[in-house]
Write a protein that holds these residues in place. Sequence first.
Motif, short mmCIF file in Angstrom:
data_model
loop_
_atom_site.label_atom_id
_atom_site.label_comp_id
_atom_site.label_asym_id
_atom_site.label_seq_id
_atom_site.Cartn_x
_atom_site.Cartn_y
_atom_site.Cartn_z
N THR A 83 14.16 14.81 32.71
CA THR A 83 13.18 14.98 31.62
C THR A 83 13.89 14.87 30.27
O THR A 83 13.37 14.24 29.33
CB THR A 83 12.48 16.35 31.74
N ALA A 84 15.07 15.46 30.17
CA ALA A 84 15.82 15.40 28.90
C ALA A 84 16.12 13.94 28.54
O ALA A 84 15.97 13.53 27.38
CB ALA A 84 17.12 16.20 29.03
N ALA A 85 16.51 13.15 29.53
CA ALA A 85 16.83 11.74 29.26
C ALA A 85 15.58 10.98 28.82
O ALA A 85 15.62 10.20 27.85
CB ALA A 85 17.43 11.10 30.52
N VAL A 86 14.47 11.22 29.49
CA VAL A 86 13.21 10.54 29.14
C VAL A 86 12.80 10.89 27.71
O VAL A 86 12.44 10.02 26.91
CB VAL A 86 12.09 10.92 30.15
N LEU A 87 12.91 12.17 27.36
CA LEU A 87 12.48 12.61 26.03
C LEU A 87 13.42 12.09 24.95
O LEU A 87 12.98 11.71 23.85
CB LEU A 87 12.38 14.14 25.99
N ARG A 179 7.96 19.14 18.78
CA ARG A 179 8.18 19.77 17.47
C ARG A 179 9.13 18.95 16.62
O ARG A 179 8.92 18.72 15.44
CB ARG A 179 8.70 21.19 17.67
N GLU A 180 10.21 18.49 17.24
CA GLU A 180 11.25 17.82 16.45
C GLU A 180 10.94 16.35 16.18
O GLU A 180 11.40 15.81 15.18
CB GLU A 180 12.61 17.99 17.13
N GLY A 182 7.74 15.10 16.13
CA GLY A 182 6.40 14.91 15.56
C GLY A 182 5.45 14.25 16.54
O GLY A 182 4.29 13.98 16.21
N GLY A 183 5.91 14.00 17.75
CA GLY A 183 5.05 13.37 18.77
C GLY A 183 4.15 14.40 19.43
O GLY A 183 4.20 15.60 19.14
N THR A 184 3.31 13.90 20.33
CA THR A 184 2.38 14.76 21.07
C THR A 184 2.78 14.74 22.54
O THR A 184 2.93 13.67 23.13
CB THR A 184 0.93 14.23 20.92
N ALA A 185 2.94 15.93 23.10
CA ALA A 185 3.28 16.01 24.53
C ALA A 185 2.23 16.87 25.23
O ALA A 185 1.75 17.86 24.67
CB ALA A 185 4.67 16.62 24.71
N VAL A 186 1.86 16.45 26.42
CA VAL A 186 0.89 17.20 27.21
C VAL A 186 1.52 17.49 28.56
O VAL A 186 1.88 16.56 29.29
CB VAL A 186 -0.43 16.41 27.39
N GLY A 187 1.66 18.76 28.88
CA GLY A 187 2.21 19.17 30.18
C GLY A 187 1.06 19.55 31.09
O GLY A 187 0.30 20.48 30.78
N LEU A 188 0.92 18.84 32.19
CA LEU A 188 -0.22 19.08 33.07
C LEU A 188 0.23 19.95 34.25
O LEU A 188 1.10 19.54 35.03
CB LEU A 188 -0.80 17.75 33.56
N ARG A 189 -0.36 21.12 34.33
CA ARG A 189 0.01 22.06 35.41
C ARG A 189 -0.90 21.79 36.59
O ARG A 189 -1.95 22.40 36.76
CB ARG A 189 -0.11 23.50 34.91
N TYR A 190 -0.47 20.81 37.39
CA TYR A 190 -1.26 20.40 38.55
C TYR A 190 -1.33 21.54 39.56
O TYR A 190 -0.34 22.23 39.81
CB TYR A 190 -0.61 19.21 39.25
N LEU A 252 -5.24 16.42 20.02
CA LEU A 252 -4.06 17.14 20.51
C LEU A 252 -2.88 16.83 19.60
O LEU A 252 -2.65 15.68 19.25
CB LEU A 252 -3.71 16.72 21.94
N THR A 253 -2.15 17.88 19.23
CA THR A 253 -0.92 17.66 18.47
C THR A 253 0.13 18.60 19.04
O THR A 253 -0.20 19.57 19.72
CB THR A 253 -1.08 18.00 16.98
N GLY A 254 1.40 18.30 18.75
CA GLY A 254 2.46 19.16 19.25
C GLY A 254 2.46 19.18 20.77
O GLY A 254 2.22 18.17 21.41
N TYR A 255 2.67 20.36 21.33
CA TYR A 255 2.72 20.47 22.78
C TYR A 255 1.52 21.24 23.30
O TYR A 255 1.19 22.31 22.79
CB TYR A 255 4.01 21.18 23.23
N THR A 256 0.87 20.71 24.32
CA THR A 256 -0.27 21.40 24.94
C THR A 256 -0.05 21.44 26.44
O THR A 256 0.21 20.40 27.06
CB THR A 256 -1.59 20.64 24.66
N ALA A 257 -0.17 22.63 27.03
CA ALA A 257 -0.11 22.76 28.48
C ALA A 257 -1.53 22.95 28.99
O ALA A 257 -2.31 23.72 28.41
CB ALA A 257 0.75 23.96 28.87
#
Length: 336
Positions: A83-87, A179-180, A182-190, A252-257
């Motif tokens: 995940t770190a590499a992808v981000l 946050r750093e 300025g993109g939007t990330a969505v974490g889906l808790r399947y 959606l902005t920032g991070y949303t779970a």
Amino acid sequence: MRVLVTGGAGFIGSAVLRALAAGGHRSTSYDLATDPRDDIVDVDRLRAATAGQDAIIHLAAKVGLGVDLSDLDGYARHNDLGTAAVLRVAAERSIGRVVLASSMVVYGEGTAQCPQHGTVPVPPRTEDDLARGMFEPRCPRCAEPLRPGLVAEDTGFDPRNVYAATKVQTEQLAAIWARESGGTAVGLRYHNVYGPGLPRDTPYAGVAAIFRSALLAGRAPSVFEDGGQRRDFVHVDDVAAATVAALQAPGLTGYTALNIGSGTITTIGEVAARMAMIMNGPAPVITGHYRLGDVRHITADSSAARRLLDWRPQVTLEQGLATLDQGLDQGPAGLA
Ligand code: UD1
């Protein structure tokens, strides 16, 4: 949109590729199963794969519960470092939206109701209780059995196994990326994802896949504890639709779970019985066997996803289980 899907050959990934195509998007799959060079920690290769992409759906991960601690570094490598590499590459490429696969396992068991003490966190069950067949979790204050409820996204993290810990880390890294950069990330808790193409014959599979493999081999599904464990089984096509909706959801902005469940609660015993009936197999056997890493009940409140993604699950459990003995198998797989 042009979308890179990591883990595009996996059980959920394949359904996501189909949903992207149906939605008129152009997708590229990055998956070790189809190209051995698609290592998720290979930053150079990720750079090449993300050229010209508008968004990333990051599903590649080592899944399941983990067999024992010899899996520790494998989980950390594929899930944390991956995940770190992808981000990192998403930031270099100024990609504005990343959708990531998380899981309801980040909650451990969330919270539940004590008749005396109201809403309380659910502590891990003791081996003593489990061995005595006392499967219901108890109130941390008075030791009375707890009443389970629906877990909302603001419930704290409480990972109980290695896989769960890596999913917490996935979410935390995504939140920092958002946050750093300025993109939007969505974490889906399947929640418990099932459907045609479930992996089979692997210790890393979820329970529906294990029951299906047993029934296909003419064996009875083996139900742990007393079968009263509550889960939310959500069909893979509904999960794929939510994942694609998260790519474009406005507002959606920032991070949303977001919890992604069907909203229908069932027990493991019920699922085993229904599957045995549909697949014409032997009736399930309740074994009383238990696994220390298992949680008793975990069911989500998925109303935020319905609202924010304008998404509704379409497949009922009855319809979904009826199609389980059709479709292509993924074959043995520990990596999605
Ligand atoms: C599962 C996944 C987890 C995923 C989560 C949400 C696995 C191993 N777990 O967690 O990775 O994040 O869904 O989608 O893939 N059971 C039996 N008989 C069996 C196996 C299991 O009765 O042969 C019972 C277990 O005791 C447990 C329940 O079925 O109570 C669910 O087990 P499982 O699907 O393995 O794990 P989840 O905790 O639901």
